[in-house]
Scaffold this motif. Sequence first.
Motif, PDB file in Angstrom:
ATOM      1  N   ILE A 117      76.948  60.412  39.269  1.00  0.00           N
ATOM      2  CA  ILE A 117      76.847  61.695  39.970  1.00  0.00           C
ATOM      3  C   ILE A 117      75.847  61.574  41.121  1.00  0.00           C
ATOM      4  O   ILE A 117      76.103  62.038  42.241  1.00  0.00           O
ATOM      5  N   LYS A 118      74.704  60.942  40.875  1.00  0.00           N
ATOM      6  CA  LYS A 118      73.709  60.742  41.941  1.00  0.00           C
ATOM      7  C   LYS A 118      74.281  59.885  43.061  1.00  0.00           C
ATOM      8  O   LYS A 118      74.013  60.131  44.239  1.00  0.00           O
ATOM      9  N   LEU A 119      75.074  58.905  42.695  1.00  0.00           N
ATOM     10  CA  LEU A 119      75.718  58.058  43.693  1.00  0.00           C
ATOM     11  C   LEU A 119      76.639  58.887  44.587  1.00  0.00           C
ATOM     12  O   LEU A 119      76.634  58.766  45.810  1.00  0.00           O
ATOM     13  N   TYR A 120      77.417  59.789  43.977  1.00  0.00           N
ATOM     14  CA  TYR A 120      78.289  60.660  44.763  1.00  0.00           C
ATOM     15  C   TYR A 120      77.464  61.515  45.725  1.00  0.00           C
ATOM     16  O   TYR A 120      77.767  61.606  46.921  1.00  0.00           O
ATOM     17  N   TYR A 121      76.423  62.174  45.218  1.00  0.00           N
ATOM     18  CA  TYR A 121      75.633  63.061  46.075  1.00  0.00           C
ATOM     19  C   TYR A 121      74.892  62.288  47.161  1.00  0.00           C
ATOM     20  O   TYR A 121      74.675  62.817  48.256  1.00  0.00           O
ATOM     21  N   SER A 122      74.531  61.052  46.899  1.00  0.00           N
ATOM     22  CA  SER A 122      73.941  60.220  47.953  1.00  0.00           C
ATOM     23  C   SER A 122      74.945  60.028  49.082  1.00  0.00           C
ATOM     24  O   SER A 122      74.604  60.143  50.262  1.00  0.00           O
ATOM     25  N   ALA A 123      76.185  59.749  48.724  1.00  0.00           N
ATOM     26  CA  ALA A 123      77.238  59.587  49.735  1.00  0.00           C
ATOM     27  C   ALA A 123      77.504  60.908  50.461  1.00  0.00           C
ATOM     28  O   ALA A 123      77.654  60.936  51.692  1.00  0.00           O
ATOM     29  N   PHE A 124      77.536  62.009  49.722  1.00  0.00           N
ATOM     30  CA  PHE A 124      77.809  63.323  50.300  1.00  0.00           C
ATOM     31  C   PHE A 124      76.747  63.701  51.338  1.00  0.00           C
ATOM     32  O   PHE A 124      77.070  64.081  52.470  1.00  0.00           O
ATOM     33  N   TYR A 125      75.468  63.567  50.981  1.00  0.00           N
ATOM     34  CA  TYR A 125      74.414  63.952  51.917  1.00  0.00           C
ATOM     35  C   TYR A 125      74.260  62.944  53.051  1.00  0.00           C
ATOM     36  O   TYR A 125      73.914  63.331  54.177  1.00  0.00           O
ATOM     37  N   ALA A 126      74.539  61.681  52.788  1.00  0.00           N
ATOM     38  CA  ALA A 126      74.545  60.705  53.882  1.00  0.00           C
ATOM     39  C   ALA A 126      75.669  61.036  54.860  1.00  0.00           C
ATOM     40  O   ALA A 126      75.480  60.982  56.085  1.00  0.00           O
ATOM     41  N   GLY A 127      76.832  61.411  54.336  1.00  0.00           N
ATOM     42  CA  GLY A 127      77.944  61.816  55.197  1.00  0.00           C
ATOM     43  C   GLY A 127      77.598  63.042  56.020  1.00  0.00           C
ATOM     44  O   GLY A 127      77.926  63.123  57.214  1.00  0.00           O
ATOM     45  N   GLN A 128      76.904  64.011  55.411  1.00  0.00           N
ATOM     46  CA  GLN A 128      76.454  65.202  56.151  1.00  0.00           C
ATOM     47  C   GLN A 128      75.537  64.791  57.306  1.00  0.00           C
ATOM     48  O   GLN A 128      75.666  65.288  58.428  1.00  0.00           O
ATOM     49  N   THR A 129      74.620  63.881  57.027  1.00  0.00           N
ATOM     50  CA  THR A 129      73.682  63.417  58.058  1.00  0.00           C
ATOM     51  C   THR A 129      74.426  62.710  59.181  1.00  0.00           C
ATOM     52  O   THR A 129      74.147  62.946  60.370  1.00  0.00           O
ATOM     53  N   ILE A 130      75.374  61.867  58.841  1.00  0.00           N
ATOM     54  CA  ILE A 130      76.128  61.116  59.854  1.00  0.00           C
ATOM     55  C   ILE A 130      76.884  62.051  60.784  1.00  0.00           C
ATOM     56  O   ILE A 130      76.807  61.909  62.007  1.00  0.00           O
ATOM     57  N   ILE A 131      77.604  63.019  60.236  1.00  0.00           N
ATOM     58  CA  ILE A 131      78.374  63.888  61.135  1.00  0.00           C
ATOM     59  C   ILE A 131      77.448  64.767  61.975  1.00  0.00           C
ATOM     60  O   ILE A 131      77.777  65.101  63.114  1.00  0.00           O
ATOM     61  N   ARG A 132      76.280  65.120  61.446  1.00  0.00           N
ATOM     62  CA  ARG A 132      75.326  65.895  62.246  1.00  0.00           C
ATOM     63  C   ARG A 132      74.770  65.059  63.385  1.00  0.00           C
ATOM     64  O   ARG A 132      74.561  65.573  64.489  1.00  0.00           O
ATOM     65  N   LEU A 133      74.527  63.790  63.133  1.00  0.00           N
ATOM     66  CA  LEU A 133      74.088  62.901  64.212  1.00  0.00           C
ATOM     67  C   LEU A 133      75.161  62.779  65.293  1.00  0.00           C
ATOM     68  O   LEU A 133      74.851  62.510  66.455  1.00  0.00           O
ATOM     69  N   LEU A 134      76.415  62.989  64.917  1.00  0.00           N
ATOM     70  CA  LEU A 134      77.532  62.911  65.858  1.00  0.00           C
ATOM     71  C   LEU A 134      77.878  64.280  66.466  1.00  0.00           C
ATOM     72  O   LEU A 134      78.890  64.426  67.136  1.00  0.00           O
ATOM     73  N   GLY A 135      77.035  65.295  66.243  1.00  0.00           N
ATOM     74  CA  GLY A 135      77.197  66.587  66.897  1.00  0.00           C
ATOM     75  C   GLY A 135      77.997  67.632  66.148  1.00  0.00           C
ATOM     76  O   GLY A 135      78.343  68.666  66.712  1.00  0.00           O
ATOM     77  N   GLU A 136      78.298  67.380  64.881  1.00  0.00           N
ATOM     78  CA  GLU A 136      79.032  68.354  64.075  1.00  0.00           C
ATOM     79  C   GLU A 136      78.319  68.542  62.748  1.00  0.00           C
ATOM     80  O   GLU A 136      77.459  67.765  62.385  1.00  0.00           O
ATOM     81  N   GLY A 137      78.725  69.568  62.039  1.00  0.00           N
ATOM     82  CA  GLY A 137      78.168  69.792  60.725  1.00  0.00           C
ATOM     83  C   GLY A 137      79.049  70.725  59.925  1.00  0.00           C
ATOM     84  O   GLY A 137      79.898  71.426  60.481  1.00  0.00           O
ATOM     85  N   CYS A 138      78.842  70.719  58.633  1.00  0.00           N
ATOM     86  CA  CYS A 138      79.524  71.659  57.743  1.00  0.00           C
ATOM     87  C   CYS A 138      78.445  72.517  57.106  1.00  0.00           C
ATOM     88  O   CYS A 138      77.506  72.000  56.511  1.00  0.00           O
ATOM     89  N   SER A 139      78.597  73.820  57.259  1.00  0.00           N
ATOM     90  CA  SER A 139      77.614  74.750  56.708  1.00  0.00           C
ATOM     91  C   SER A 139      78.320  75.845  55.928  1.00  0.00           C
ATOM     92  O   SER A 139      79.311  76.405  56.398  1.00  0.00           O
ATOM     93  N   PHE A 140      77.780  76.124  54.756  1.00  0.00           N
ATOM     94  CA  PHE A 140      78.328  77.212  53.942  1.00  0.00           C
ATOM     95  C   PHE A 140      77.574  78.479  54.301  1.00  0.00           C
ATOM     96  O   PHE A 140      76.349  78.542  54.206  1.00  0.00           O
TER      97      PHE A 140
END
Length: 173
Positions: free
Chosen positions: A7-30
């Motif tokens: 589960i921690k491995l999944y969330y590491s990937a999820f938050y790393a993915g969030q960081t990557i797309i934000r560095l590229l000028g986009e984001g997902c926000s609830f």
Amino acid sequence: ELPWELIKLYYSAFYAGQTIIRLLGEGCSFLDGRHISRIDAFGKATGKTPGFRVDAGLYRCAIDVSATKLTCIRLPGGTHESFWGVFGDRIQAATESILRGPLVPTDAQAVFGQMEACIRLVRRNGSYRWLSTLRNDLQYRHQHDVWFPSSIGKRDLGTLSRLAFQWKSDPMS
């Protein structure tokens, strides 16, 4: 314990993915009711209320190149599943632009190769959403037999544990 490491491995990937797309000028926000109330109050205070209704949900937000405009589009479906779709779109677009960018051709090809390898890994089973499905299967449906009492053999359990702990290693190797 293995299930929580997965589960921690999944969330590491999820938050790393969030960081990557934000560095590229986009984001997902609830945006929930509280966020929407604040946006509405700000709009009223500035005299710029939207001519449309803002509903709660996950939004794909992008800032334009001049950093003067923010566009937010509400996404259908589950938060995690929708995020992985956005991640896939954004990482694919970034990968395609590498060869047209300012890098010298040999460097561009090397970066492109690493990005393609990342895409193949994250897009397993034909979709970027498989990571969310696997997390849901593990965490909520207790599938894959990793929770106690597990019938996974000791040897297989050891192999899974070693693989799960590799998340700290160099992702390029």
